[in-house]
Each structure stands twice: as C-alpha cells, then as structure tokens.
Scaffold this motif. Structure first.
Motif, PDB file in Angstrom:
ATOM      1  N   ARG A  78      -9.302 -14.525 -21.216  1.00  0.00           N
ATOM      2  CA  ARG A  78      -8.765 -15.535 -21.989  1.00  0.00           C
ATOM      3  C   ARG A  78      -9.106 -15.567 -23.543  1.00  0.00           C
ATOM      4  NH1 ARG A  78      -7.038 -20.725 -20.795  1.00  0.00           N
ATOM      5  NH2 ARG A  78      -7.397 -20.306 -18.725  1.00  0.00           N
ATOM      6  N   ASP A  79     -10.211 -15.121 -23.953  1.00  0.00           N
ATOM      7  CA  ASP A  79     -10.677 -14.650 -25.184  1.00  0.00           C
ATOM      8  C   ASP A  79     -10.199 -13.479 -25.713  1.00  0.00           C
ATOM      9  OD1 ASP A  79     -12.101 -16.953 -25.222  1.00  0.00           O
ATOM     10  OD2 ASP A  79     -13.930 -16.174 -24.509  1.00  0.00           O
ATOM     11  N   PHE A  80      -9.836 -12.254 -25.010  1.00  0.00           N
ATOM     12  CA  PHE A  80      -9.676 -11.359 -25.862  1.00  0.00           C
ATOM     13  C   PHE A  80      -8.228 -10.473 -25.288  1.00  0.00           C
ATOM     14  CE2 PHE A  80     -14.114 -11.221 -24.969  1.00  0.00           C
ATOM     15  CZ  PHE A  80     -14.677 -11.070 -26.128  1.00  0.00           C
ATOM     16  N   LEU A  81      -7.760 -11.083 -24.395  1.00  0.00           N
ATOM     17  CA  LEU A  81      -6.212 -10.428 -24.063  1.00  0.00           C
ATOM     18  C   LEU A  81      -5.340 -11.446 -24.597  1.00  0.00           C
ATOM     19  CD1 LEU A  81      -6.555  -9.227 -20.552  1.00  0.00           C
ATOM     20  CD2 LEU A  81      -6.675  -7.679 -22.555  1.00  0.00           C
ATOM     21  N   ILE A  82      -5.322 -12.846 -24.429  1.00  0.00           N
ATOM     22  CA  ILE A  82      -4.570 -13.638 -24.896  1.00  0.00           C
ATOM     23  C   ILE A  82      -3.996 -13.300 -26.241  1.00  0.00           C
ATOM     24  CG2 ILE A  82      -3.783 -16.068 -25.724  1.00  0.00           C
ATOM     25  CD1 ILE A  82      -5.123 -16.783 -22.988  1.00  0.00           C
ATOM     26  N   PRO A  83      -4.904 -13.009 -27.288  1.00  0.00           N
ATOM     27  CA  PRO A  83      -4.617 -12.772 -28.890  1.00  0.00           C
ATOM     28  C   PRO A  83      -3.819 -11.604 -28.802  1.00  0.00           C
ATOM     29  CG  PRO A  83      -6.619 -13.693 -28.726  1.00  0.00           C
ATOM     30  CD  PRO A  83      -6.466 -13.590 -27.297  1.00  0.00           C
ATOM     31  N   LEU A  84      -4.151 -10.465 -27.788  1.00  0.00           N
ATOM     32  CA  LEU A  84      -3.234  -9.176 -27.794  1.00  0.00           C
ATOM     33  C   LEU A  84      -2.010  -9.237 -27.164  1.00  0.00           C
ATOM     34  CD1 LEU A  84      -6.422  -6.866 -27.044  1.00  0.00           C
ATOM     35  CD2 LEU A  84      -5.164  -7.261 -29.283  1.00  0.00           C
ATOM     36  N   ILE A  85      -1.817  -9.774 -26.144  1.00  0.00           N
ATOM     37  CA  ILE A  85      -0.513  -9.855 -25.482  1.00  0.00           C
ATOM     38  C   ILE A  85       0.265 -11.040 -25.091  1.00  0.00           C
ATOM     39  CG2 ILE A  85      -1.518  -7.869 -23.902  1.00  0.00           C
ATOM     40  CD1 ILE A  85      -1.947  -9.497 -21.620  1.00  0.00           C
ATOM     41  N   GLY A  86      -0.389 -12.157 -25.668  1.00  0.00           N
ATOM     42  CA  GLY A  86       0.118 -13.465 -25.552  1.00  0.00           C
ATOM     43  C   GLY A  86       0.001 -14.204 -24.231  1.00  0.00           C
ATOM     44  N   LYS A  87       0.072 -15.451 -24.295  1.00  0.00           N
ATOM     45  CA  LYS A  87      -0.361 -16.318 -22.830  1.00  0.00           C
ATOM     46  C   LYS A  87       0.587 -16.134 -21.654  1.00  0.00           C
ATOM     47  CE  LYS A  87      -2.058 -20.254 -25.582  1.00  0.00           C
ATOM     48  NZ  LYS A  87      -1.906 -21.874 -25.787  1.00  0.00           N
ATOM     49  N   ALA A 115       2.071 -13.142 -20.833  1.00  0.00           N
ATOM     50  CA  ALA A 115       1.830 -11.695 -20.433  1.00  0.00           C
ATOM     51  C   ALA A 115       0.312 -11.869 -19.607  1.00  0.00           C
ATOM     52  CB  ALA A 115       1.649 -10.759 -21.503  1.00  0.00           C
ATOM     53  N   PHE A 116      -0.662 -12.512 -20.383  1.00  0.00           N
ATOM     54  CA  PHE A 116      -1.901 -12.937 -19.547  1.00  0.00           C
ATOM     55  C   PHE A 116      -1.871 -13.610 -18.275  1.00  0.00           C
ATOM     56  CE2 PHE A 116      -5.850 -15.181 -18.932  1.00  0.00           C
ATOM     57  CZ  PHE A 116      -6.758 -14.526 -18.868  1.00  0.00           C
ATOM     58  N   ALA A 117      -1.088 -14.559 -18.258  1.00  0.00           N
ATOM     59  CA  ALA A 117      -0.841 -15.308 -17.072  1.00  0.00           C
ATOM     60  C   ALA A 117      -0.472 -14.308 -15.928  1.00  0.00           C
ATOM     61  CB  ALA A 117       0.284 -16.568 -17.357  1.00  0.00           C
ATOM     62  N   THR A 118       0.468 -13.543 -15.903  1.00  0.00           N
ATOM     63  CA  THR A 118       0.929 -12.418 -15.031  1.00  0.00           C
ATOM     64  C   THR A 118      -0.255 -11.512 -14.867  1.00  0.00           C
ATOM     65  OG1 THR A 118       3.172 -12.665 -15.773  1.00  0.00           O
ATOM     66  CG2 THR A 118       2.482 -10.834 -14.461  1.00  0.00           C
ATOM     67  N   VAL A 119      -0.978 -11.229 -15.894  1.00  0.00           N
ATOM     68  CA  VAL A 119      -2.163 -10.217 -15.514  1.00  0.00           C
ATOM     69  C   VAL A 119      -3.465 -11.039 -14.944  1.00  0.00           C
ATOM     70  CG1 VAL A 119      -4.134  -9.080 -16.549  1.00  0.00           C
ATOM     71  CG2 VAL A 119      -1.909  -8.693 -17.677  1.00  0.00           C
ATOM     72  N   ALA A 120      -3.384 -12.330 -15.303  1.00  0.00           N
ATOM     73  CA  ALA A 120      -4.717 -12.910 -14.295  1.00  0.00           C
ATOM     74  C   ALA A 120      -4.248 -13.416 -13.044  1.00  0.00           C
ATOM     75  CB  ALA A 120      -4.721 -14.416 -15.210  1.00  0.00           C
ATOM     76  N   LEU A 121      -2.905 -13.661 -12.784  1.00  0.00           N
ATOM     77  CA  LEU A 121      -2.435 -13.640 -11.584  1.00  0.00           C
ATOM     78  C   LEU A 121      -2.734 -12.496 -10.760  1.00  0.00           C
ATOM     79  CD1 LEU A 121      -1.157 -15.901  -9.383  1.00  0.00           C
ATOM     80  CD2 LEU A 121       0.834 -15.057 -10.213  1.00  0.00           C
ATOM     81  N   ALA A 122      -2.338 -11.322 -11.091  1.00  0.00           N
ATOM     82  CA  ALA A 122      -2.696 -10.076 -10.342  1.00  0.00           C
ATOM     83  C   ALA A 122      -4.104  -9.861  -9.999  1.00  0.00           C
ATOM     84  CB  ALA A 122      -1.838  -8.887 -11.325  1.00  0.00           C
TER      85      ALA A 122
END
Length: 394
Positions: free
Chosen positions: A186-195, A197-204
C-alpha cells in the motif's frame, strides 16, 4: 506445543498497551467522567485505562420505554459505550461467532502496532541481515574448496529429499514475497503503479498466499520426516561450534556428519517456526474457528512468567481480538523466518563453492564432502565398501 505456547506469549513483550500498569487518577470532581488529565495524557501518547468508561454504560432497560422510544432511559453516550466495550445486548439477524460485534474497540492498537513498530523492526531485521552478509562476503569472500578437486562425486541427497526441500523452499519464497507485498504494498506500490493495478496485484497475492500455504505445510512434513533423524545433536557439534564451523578462517574444517551444527540449528528453527506460522496461518484461513491466544495466555499466566516480566495477559478475548493476535504473530514469525532463510540462501549459493550442487543435482564433489562433512563421507565410503564386498562362497 509447550515451546510454541511460550513463544506465543512473547508477542506481548512488543505490545505497550499490555506492558504497563497506570495509577488510577482521581475523577471524583467529574463524577467519574473524563478529566483534563485524561485528554492531555492521550495527546502525549500515554496509556489511559479505559475502565472508567467501559464500566459506565448506563442501563439498557427503562420503565419509560413506551414514552421515550426504543432506547428507553439510556442515553446515546451510554448506548455507544455499551456497544464499544461489548456489554450491550445486541440481537442480529446474521449468524456467526463475530456477528454481534458492532464496534471492536481493541482494534486500534492492532492497526497502530501493525503499521508502526511491527513493520519498522521487521524492516530492520531483514535489512540488518543483508548488511551483515554483505560485510561477511567483503571480508571473507566466497568459501572455496581448499584441497585439490578429485573429479569424483558423491550422492548427497536423493531425488525425494530434494523434492521435499524445493517444495518447502519454493513455497516459502512465494509466501514470503506475497506476504511482504501485502504488508508493504500500500505504501510502496500504489505510488508506482496506481491503485487499480495494486488491487489486482494484492488480490493475486492473497490467492497465492492462501493456496501455496498447503504446499508449504506438505513440504514441512516431508523435510521433517526425511531429516529429523540426522539432526539430533551430538558431541561433534560442539567442536564445530567452537571454531565457528571454519566459516571465518581458511583451511579450518571441523568434522561433521550429514548435517553440521549450523545446519542443525537452521533445521530446528525451520521446524519450530514452520509449525508456528502454519498454526497461525490456519487460524487466519479459517476465521474465528481456531482461537489460540486466550487459552495460551491463561497457561502462560499460570506459570507466573508474564507477571515476573511486568505483563498482564488477557485470558478473555473476543473473536476479532483472537484474529488480530494471530495475524500479528504470523507476521512476527514470518520476519524471523525470512531473516534466517536469507542467510541460508546466501551460504547455499554464492557464499560457498559447491554447496548449491547438493540441492541442484544431488551430487557433490568428493573433496567438498571431505572438507565440510568428513564423518558423513566416511560413512558413505564404508557403506559402499560393504556393499561391494564379495559374498563368501557357501
């Protein structure tokens, strides 16, 4: 299990909300309500005992209910405190162990600890191990085979042994990466790939973490059955430890059997941490079905050890509290596990010449075996000589 239960109670050493006893302030001037000192103490970040509020939830019944509506004679503040501290008589249409928990007051310390000290000290542990190994490599260099290579190999591990190891190790790496992404993403990936994309990554990551866990537990069982007999401590381990296994000086090769003292320490840590993280993981996979901490804390209190350390361990917990403790313990054990495995990966790959072959192909250079596991090599050679000895004619 006694060792596991003792380890579980150690989590409370890191929870300041459990570690202090505060003097009860005088609230007679306010009729038992919040005082200015209470407010100032909260602003300073100090602990304030909430008992004076949780015990004053008013009456939930009133003879004037018909005139005053469904609340009866209870005020809004009384109802809120009763809901907050779990003393309200709540009726819900849903069914489940946590369905009637409307407000979970104890959740704030969990959020604060999880996003604060837990991640901070966990990061220090991982980063510290990387720094230590980097310094070790710069000072010691790669541990080479000192003697002349023979060109002959010895079978170090069978195919089934290597299968168990790679199942255990491979699943652990997937769990470690997916878990760290969940904790830090949440702190490091959202600023890089957006919310999105991170939602997809987090679900995976969640799907992988929940399902690869079964492979990890199977690998843990296989590794334990394969090697537990070879990891019983013996007198040679003391000699190995006395010289640091020869890791810090060239030409030093203490005798060892199939596993040296360092490998035995790693093995038992993997078993202990593996069982612990599996139990807390199962508790998280099946929410509210496997409460562990209230009973564990009760047993710990019975020993008197927490009291000697100034701790007060709660023996009564709501379903959400059980899950929060399980999640925190899961992360704490994971940080310790990952830190240890980083060192194991280093020595099994770039840190020592010939070490990766043991798990890569199962075959090791005979000179490597003689330098690092001489007693085991003697056993192998003796067994080969016995098997190759001609049988006397009858």
């Amino acid at each position: 299990m006694p060792v596991l239960r003792l380890l579980l109670c150690l989590i409370c050493l890191s929870l300041p909300a459990w570690a202090q006893e505060q003097a009860t302030p005088d609230r007679s001037a306010t009729g038992g309500a919040t005082t200015l000192e209470d407010i100032l103490a909260r602003q300073r970040g100090e602990k304030v005992d909430p008992t004076y509020r949780s015990s004053e939830t008013g009456s939930q019944e009133s003879p004037y209910e018909a005139q005053l509506g469904i609340r009866g004679g209870a005020s809004d503040s009384d109802i809120y405190r009763a809901l907050r501290y779990g003393s309200a008589d709540v009726t819900v249409s849903a069914r489940g162990p946590a369905a009637d928990v409307i407000i979970q007051d104890s959740g704030m310390w969990w959020v604060t600890f999880r996003t604060g000290p837990l991640r901070e000290y966990g990061t220090y542990a991982l980063g510290g191990m990387v720094v230590v190994l980097l310094l070790f490599y710069l000072l010691r260099g790669k541990i080479r085979i000192d003697g002349e290579k023979t060109g002959r190999t010895v079978t170090r591990f069978t195919d089934f042994e290597r299968f168990g190891h790679w199942l255990f190790a491979g699943s652990f790496l997937v769990l470690a990466v997916s878990g760290l992404i969940t904790l830090y993403g949440r702190d490091f990936l959202i600023p890089l790939i957006g919310k999105e994309a991170f939602a997809t990554v987090a679900l995976a990551c969640k799907w992988l973490h929940n399902n690869i866990a079964w492979a990890f537990m199977l690998g843990l069982v296989i590794v334990t059955l394969n090697w537990i007999a070879h990891n019983i401590p013996n007198r040679h381990d003391l000699k190995w430890l006395a010289v640091g296994g020869g890791l810090f000086s060239k030409g030093s090769h203490p005798p060892a059997k199939k596993f040296n003292a360092g490998q035995k320490i790693i093995f038992w840590l993997c078993i202990l941490l593996g069982v612990s993280i599996s139990l807390s993981g199962l508790s998280l996979l099946f929410p509210f079905e496997m409460p562990m901490f209230a009973k564990t804390f009760a047993l710990a209190n019975a020993t008197g050890l927490p009291q000697m350390m100034g701790l007060t361990l709660s023996e009564t917990m709501g379903p959400h509290q059980e899950m929060q403790f399980a999640q925190l313990w899961h992360i704490i054990v994971a940080f310790a596990f990952i830190t240890i495995i980083i060192a194991h990966i280093y020595l099994g790959s770039v840190g020592m010449e010939g070490a990766f072959d043991a798990m890569g192909t199962g075959e090791v250079e005979e000179q490597w075996a003689r330098e690092h596991h001489s007693l085991w090599l003697d056993e192998v050679k003796s067994a080969e000589a016995t098997q190759g000895k001609p049988t006397p004619a009858e």
